[in-house]
Every structure is written in C-alpha cells, then in structure tokens.
Write a protein that holds these residues in place. Sequence first.
Motif, PDB file in Angstrom:
ATOM      1  N   VAL A 211       0.759  -1.177   0.045  1.00 38.71           N
ATOM      2  CA  VAL A 211      -0.034   0.037   0.007  1.00 38.71           C
ATOM      3  C   VAL A 211       0.889   1.078   0.052  1.00 38.71           C
ATOM      4  O   VAL A 211       1.819   1.206   0.855  1.00 38.71           O
ATOM      5  N   ALA A 212       0.419   1.976  -0.712  1.00 35.56           N
ATOM      6  CA  ALA A 212       1.134   3.589  -0.960  1.00 35.56           C
ATOM      7  C   ALA A 212       0.409   4.581  -0.335  1.00 35.56           C
ATOM      8  O   ALA A 212      -0.663   4.760  -0.936  1.00 35.56           O
ATOM      9  N   ALA A 213       1.117   5.130   0.710  1.00 35.74           N
ATOM     10  CA  ALA A 213       0.334   6.407   1.196  1.00 35.74           C
ATOM     11  C   ALA A 213       1.041   7.428   0.957  1.00 35.74           C
ATOM     12  O   ALA A 213       2.243   7.823   0.801  1.00 35.74           O
ATOM     13  N   VAL A 214       0.154   8.546   0.440  1.00 34.85           N
ATOM     14  CA  VAL A 214       0.521   9.706  -0.348  1.00 34.85           C
ATOM     15  C   VAL A 214      -0.098  11.043   0.531  1.00 34.85           C
ATOM     16  O   VAL A 214      -1.331  10.767   0.555  1.00 34.85           O
ATOM     17  N   THR A 215       0.556  11.768   1.109  1.00 35.69           N
ATOM     18  CA  THR A 215       0.102  13.201   1.645  1.00 35.69           C
ATOM     19  C   THR A 215       0.005  14.095   0.492  1.00 35.69           C
ATOM     20  O   THR A 215       0.749  14.211  -0.273  1.00 35.69           O
ATOM     21  N   VAL A 216      -0.802  15.135   0.637  1.00 36.63           N
ATOM     22  CA  VAL A 216      -1.128  16.001  -0.229  1.00 36.63           C
ATOM     23  C   VAL A 216      -0.673  17.500   0.463  1.00 36.63           C
ATOM     24  O   VAL A 216      -1.090  17.614   1.910  1.00 36.63           O
ATOM     25  N   PRO A 217      -0.312  18.545  -0.108  1.00 38.96           N
ATOM     26  CA  PRO A 217       0.153  19.640   0.204  1.00 38.96           C
ATOM     27  C   PRO A 217      -1.175  20.326   1.028  1.00 38.96           C
ATOM     28  O   PRO A 217      -2.385  20.085   0.619  1.00 38.96           O
ATOM     29  N   SER A 266       2.444  -5.367  -7.541  1.00 38.07           N
ATOM     30  CA  SER A 266       2.202  -5.552  -6.235  1.00 38.07           C
ATOM     31  C   SER A 266       1.526  -4.679  -5.311  1.00 38.07           C
ATOM     32  O   SER A 266       1.139  -4.698  -4.127  1.00 38.07           O
ATOM     33  N   LEU A 267       1.143  -3.426  -5.894  1.00 38.97           N
ATOM     34  CA  LEU A 267       0.445  -2.435  -5.486  1.00 38.97           C
ATOM     35  C   LEU A 267      -1.157  -2.663  -5.305  1.00 38.97           C
ATOM     36  O   LEU A 267      -1.458  -3.144  -6.260  1.00 38.97           O
ATOM     37  N   ALA A 268      -1.288  -2.736  -3.963  1.00 38.01           N
ATOM     38  CA  ALA A 268      -2.893  -2.906  -3.664  1.00 38.01           C
ATOM     39  C   ALA A 268      -3.669  -1.704  -3.978  1.00 38.01           C
ATOM     40  O   ALA A 268      -4.776  -1.867  -4.312  1.00 38.01           O
ATOM     41  N   ALA A 269      -3.044  -0.631  -3.297  1.00 38.31           N
ATOM     42  CA  ALA A 269      -4.237   0.533  -3.426  1.00 38.31           C
ATOM     43  C   ALA A 269      -3.262   1.970  -2.905  1.00 38.31           C
ATOM     44  O   ALA A 269      -2.068   1.757  -2.734  1.00 38.31           O
ATOM     45  N   LEU A 270      -3.673   3.099  -3.632  1.00 40.60           N
ATOM     46  CA  LEU A 270      -3.173   4.434  -3.256  1.00 40.60           C
ATOM     47  C   LEU A 270      -3.929   4.928  -2.168  1.00 40.60           C
ATOM     48  O   LEU A 270      -5.128   5.104  -2.264  1.00 40.60           O
ATOM     49  N   LEU A 271      -3.303   5.371  -1.066  1.00 36.18           N
ATOM     50  CA  LEU A 271      -3.931   5.833   0.170  1.00 36.18           C
ATOM     51  C   LEU A 271      -3.736   7.198   0.457  1.00 36.18           C
ATOM     52  O   LEU A 271      -2.560   7.470   0.254  1.00 36.18           O
ATOM     53  N   VAL A 272      -4.857   8.125   0.570  1.00 34.56           N
ATOM     54  CA  VAL A 272      -4.461   9.568   0.784  1.00 34.56           C
ATOM     55  C   VAL A 272      -5.304  10.147   1.855  1.00 34.56           C
ATOM     56  O   VAL A 272      -6.365   9.578   2.269  1.00 34.56           O
ATOM     57  N   PRO A 273      -5.008  11.378   2.377  1.00 37.87           N
ATOM     58  CA  PRO A 273      -6.028  12.130   3.434  1.00 37.87           C
ATOM     59  C   PRO A 273      -7.408  12.177   2.964  1.00 37.87           C
ATOM     60  O   PRO A 273      -7.623  12.390   1.641  1.00 37.87           O
ATOM     61  N   SER A 274      -8.390  11.823   4.101  1.00 36.05           N
ATOM     62  CA  SER A 274      -9.997  11.976   3.431  1.00 36.05           C
ATOM     63  C   SER A 274     -10.224  13.323   3.096  1.00 36.05           C
ATOM     64  O   SER A 274     -11.008  13.319   2.352  1.00 36.05           O
ATOM     65  N   PRO A 292      -6.997   0.812  -6.725  1.00 38.62           N
ATOM     66  CA  PRO A 292      -7.866   1.528  -6.106  1.00 38.62           C
ATOM     67  C   PRO A 292      -7.411   2.919  -5.259  1.00 38.62           C
ATOM     68  O   PRO A 292      -6.445   3.053  -4.859  1.00 38.62           O
ATOM     69  N   LEU A 293      -8.250   3.903  -5.022  1.00 40.60           N
ATOM     70  CA  LEU A 293      -7.989   5.200  -4.346  1.00 40.60           C
ATOM     71  C   LEU A 293      -8.659   4.873  -3.103  1.00 40.60           C
ATOM     72  O   LEU A 293     -10.030   4.776  -3.237  1.00 40.60           O
ATOM     73  N   ARG A 294      -8.044   4.904  -2.002  1.00 38.47           N
ATOM     74  CA  ARG A 294      -8.712   4.776  -0.674  1.00 38.47           C
ATOM     75  C   ARG A 294      -8.548   6.145   0.202  1.00 38.47           C
ATOM     76  O   ARG A 294      -7.394   6.642   0.053  1.00 38.47           O
ATOM     77  N   PHE A 295      -9.136   6.224   1.242  1.00 41.57           N
ATOM     78  CA  PHE A 295      -8.989   7.401   2.014  1.00 41.57           C
ATOM     79  C   PHE A 295      -8.937   7.079   3.505  1.00 41.57           C
ATOM     80  O   PHE A 295      -9.565   6.167   4.000  1.00 41.57           O
ATOM     81  N   ALA A 296      -8.339   7.937   4.164  1.00 39.94           N
ATOM     82  CA  ALA A 296      -8.163   7.604   5.850  1.00 39.94           C
ATOM     83  C   ALA A 296      -7.946   9.104   6.290  1.00 39.94           C
ATOM     84  O   ALA A 296      -7.346  10.035   5.754  1.00 39.94           O
ATOM     85  N   GLN A 297      -8.429   9.108   7.551  1.00 41.59           N
ATOM     86  CA  GLN A 297      -8.109  10.357   8.461  1.00 41.59           C
ATOM     87  C   GLN A 297      -7.533   9.947   9.713  1.00 41.59           C
ATOM     88  O   GLN A 297      -7.837   8.954  10.537  1.00 41.59           O
TER      89      GLN A 297
END
Length: 600
Positions: A211-217, A266-274, A292-297
Amino acid sequence: MARLTPPAIVILGAGALETARRIQMLYAGCQVHALQGRVEADVSYTELRTHLCDLYARGTPIIALCAAGIVIRCVAPLLSNKGVEPPVLAVAEDGSAVVPLLGGLAGVNVMAREIAAALNVSPAITTSGELRFGTCVLNPPEGYALADIAQGKRFVSDLLAGESTRIEGEAPWLDDAQLPRSESARLAIRVTPRAWDGRDDELVIHPRSVVAAVTVPGAGAGVGAHSNTDTDLGTNSGADSQTASGARIAALVHEALGAHGLAPLSLAALLVPSEHMANPALVDAAASLNVPLRFAQAGPEDGEPPSNLLHAALRVPYQTLHDDADAGVALALAALAIDPDTIGRTRGRLTVIGLGPGSADLMVPAARTALNEATDILGYETYVKMAGPLRADQRVHGTDNREEMQRARHAFELASTGRSVVMVSSGDPGVFAMAAAVLEALEEGASTNADWRSVQLAIVPGVSAAMATAAQAGAPLGHDFCMLSLSDNLKPWTIIEKRLRHAAEADLVMAFYNPISRARPWQLDKALDIVREYRAAATKVVLGRDIGRPGSTLRTITLGELRSSDVDMRTMVIVGSSTTRAFANGVDGGEWVYTPRWYE
C-alpha cells in the motif's frame, strides 16, 4: 480472477429463457439480453452480431445461449489480444452443454465450471494446461497478478513438455493442482512482491500486498520538491495540469517501489488523506497506477505523515518499508495480498439517473451500469420497482412521491459514508425530477455537512416523456419547443398562466407535464383556454399515455377537439405550433406528426 463486470446472458428465443434464469442466479447484477420481439427479458437488442460485438468491446463477459459457431463468427473480427479479452461462453439452450470459447486468462474456465455445476453437466474445457494440471496457472486468483504473460506461456509449455516445478512463496490456490513438483526442479513458480528480474526459468506472480500512502499539500508534507501547492496538484487548474500532477504523484510512488525492488503490480491501493477526496490529481494518479484510491483520516496518535495514514487505515500486520515525509510517500508491505476494501474507505458516490419512459431498452447504458454498481437505491417506490431486477444485497429505500428533499438529503448521508448510491427518476432526471432536488439539497447542506462536499456526484440523462412521446408520433418537437409542468405544487398558478401565455404567443410547441390530477381537475381546461387565444382549433395535439410501458396509447387530435377528459396524470400532452403538420402513416389510419425545421 476478478470479475468486475457482471456477465451478460444473451438469448435468441423463448426456449432459452429458463436456462438463462438459472444461470442468472449465479452472478450478482447480471441480466438476460433477448432479441427484441421474440421474448421479454431484462434487456432487448435488435441485431445479435452488433450486440455481441458491443458487449465484447466493453469487456463484458458473455454467456450466449446459442451455437458456438454463431458466437465465434460474430466476435471474430474483434479478436486480437488474448490478454485483454473477456470471458465468452456458449451454452446450449437446454443447458446440456457449456463451452468456454474465449478469455482463458480472464477466468472463462472457472465460469464454465460454475455454470456447468449449476446445470448439472460437465464443462467442455479444452485448455491443455487446465486438463493436465486441473488449474490455469496463468490465471491467479483475485489479489494476485502475473508478472509477464509471454514468459508464463513459455513456462506452461515447458511443464507440458515434461518439466517439473517447485513453488516458492504462498500459493494456496495451487495446493490441489496436479502440477509435476520437485524440490530440485529447474523451473519455479515464485510468489513475491519483488520485481521479476527477467529469468526464464521462473513464473513470477505478484501478491498485491503493498500500500502506498501519499500526503497532499495542505495536509502534511509536500508531494515532491517541485510540487508544493494545491494548484500544482491540479485542484484549481485545468485538465492538463491535473493529469501532469497525477503523473508526478504516480512517479513518486514508482520511485519508492523501485528503491525497494518492489514490482508495480504488487501495489494494492493508493491511500490519501480523507480531506482530499475531491482532488482530481489523486484520481489521475490512482488510474495511472491502476489501483483503487482509498482514504483515511489519521489522528494525532498515529504518528507523523505519511506513515500515519497507514497506521490509521490498515487492518492487517505490515512493515513500513519506505517513509519519506519530504516526498510525502510511505510504503507498507503485508505478508499476504490485501483486499482493497479493507483499507480505509472509498469515496462515496451519488448518481442521479433517469430510467427513461419505462421500457428497459430505452434506458441509457450508463444508467444501468450505475444501478449494477450501486449499494443503495433511492426513489419513488414505483420508479424503484421499474429499475429492477436488483440484487439481493442492494439496499432499496423507496419513499412517497412527495418526499423529494428528504430523499435527496438521505442520499447524501449514505454516500458521505462511502456508499455507492443511485437516485432514481423516471424519464430524464433533470426534467421536473430529482436532479434539481439533489443539487438544492447539496447547496443547502454542504455548509453544515462537510462530508457531503466530498461525494462524487454525477447526473446521468434519460429519455424524457416528451421525447419518447414525440418519437412515437414522429417529430412534433422538430423546431423550437418548451416543456411546462401544469402542477402548482411548487410554483403559483399565476406563474404557470404567465408562461403559458408567453409560450403560446411565441408560437412554441408545448409539452405539458402533470397536466391534470384529482386535486387539480380544472387546470388543464384553464391552460387550454389560454392556448386557444393564440392557436387555431386545427392545431395538432399529440396525447401519449404510458409511452414506453405496457398498455401505452398514442392519439393525434386537434386543439379544438381536445377535452380534459381525454387526459390523465399519466398522459403527455404535446400542443403543436402554427407550422406543425401531419400526414397518413399508412398503418391503421394513424398519422406522422412533425414540425418543420424551417419557419415561414
């Protein structure tokens, strides 16, 4: 194998319908497609070759209840790339034979076995590898991806030629396969997230376990040294900038994967801030990465970004391989494939659709797709029933026809939790229907319900009652026209009278919605009195009742002949202009009615 699209069961005649319905029970969301005029089913088509080619081109699995040769000849011109073809099967009308034709790498043999088991027959599987080994080695299950199909074919050829293999890594789906195994074998099936190095003596299968987590400006670290504003990411810029920003985010993820020798597959999802659900650059990045694009807080207890997103969203044990706060990328590696649906949450969707006038073949394909993908379906109970067949796992929220705003707010509440919601209207949703109510609810509620703003809202057009009636009659709307609702439930009658007068004086063709009801028995006569001040008694009028539904009727009369007793709430009234004309159509004394495109 992942079957993202429900299969289409295609039949030619009534003799196949019983078998088709038995197969339909196996696959959620699938429909029976029947030749128009021969049998009533879920979807009708007019020409088999065109219909099969259209389904095939869209990647829809096809279960055709007819001779295999017919199917082959229909889709043969489209055959090119074995790696992308959908499953295609031919099934005997009586269910006595199941023949997989195409889609060996998309799980056609799995479907053949499922269908054959339901029909209590043996599938006619001819794939050499499957017959020899009991499984398609090149078709790993959902959550796994083959590294290279060309190498896979060579590998299976070597096995068929007598070589043995060993298995490295976790591959439980191969436990019961009749593979020739040997711990000292030259060939190896290797299940690993690590990138394939090109060796020709191994078949590499990648578990989607990263899983790749990416933060956004604006929500932590910047995304790359050269991208440090929301505008850079495309939030406030045009489509080209959005695409470029998405490409930059995808490139950063690829760099992180490459630094650890991990395969992109091997990447399952891209995870970014809600809070960045609506950022189009992230949608572009996920599409570029094909995940898939997934979100978390993340909360303060979860640590520093971007690894805090992983801690907040992942529900399985993992190790952090990469955590670059400056670049805004973190990678998590789990021991096994990860189901994307267990990671954080998805972005909710609300799709407002029009069913058309009632006939399934007049519903636009995008509306049926939205219904198939929905978790929740809302609407006036009568229209929700018209939207069927629906799956047993779909939640249906039927309401009274006068509860539009409550229904719209409920839809946003559901969608804001990540559900896929469909709001059903008849006809076109933007014509005296739910699209306006949904937008009104959003405008009023978004300021106090922040989650509503992140809902992915789409409005799918439909065939309106006026358009359907006009098409039956010919082309009475062939020149300038207007649509008017005679209901004064939401606007005063004085406004209706004013608009009627202006439209009649302007010589516009007029289509009347909601022309009469028990509560409003006088208003149609009043409207006609106004129109008759400006239109001749010989003006053509089209009356279409329940057009597109069983028992529909179509009449052409004149304005002078028209009486309110000719009309009820289910009648569409089209009053022609001074140029509208008619001529005999040669069928049962009927007429073609049209309004010329020119004007004298």
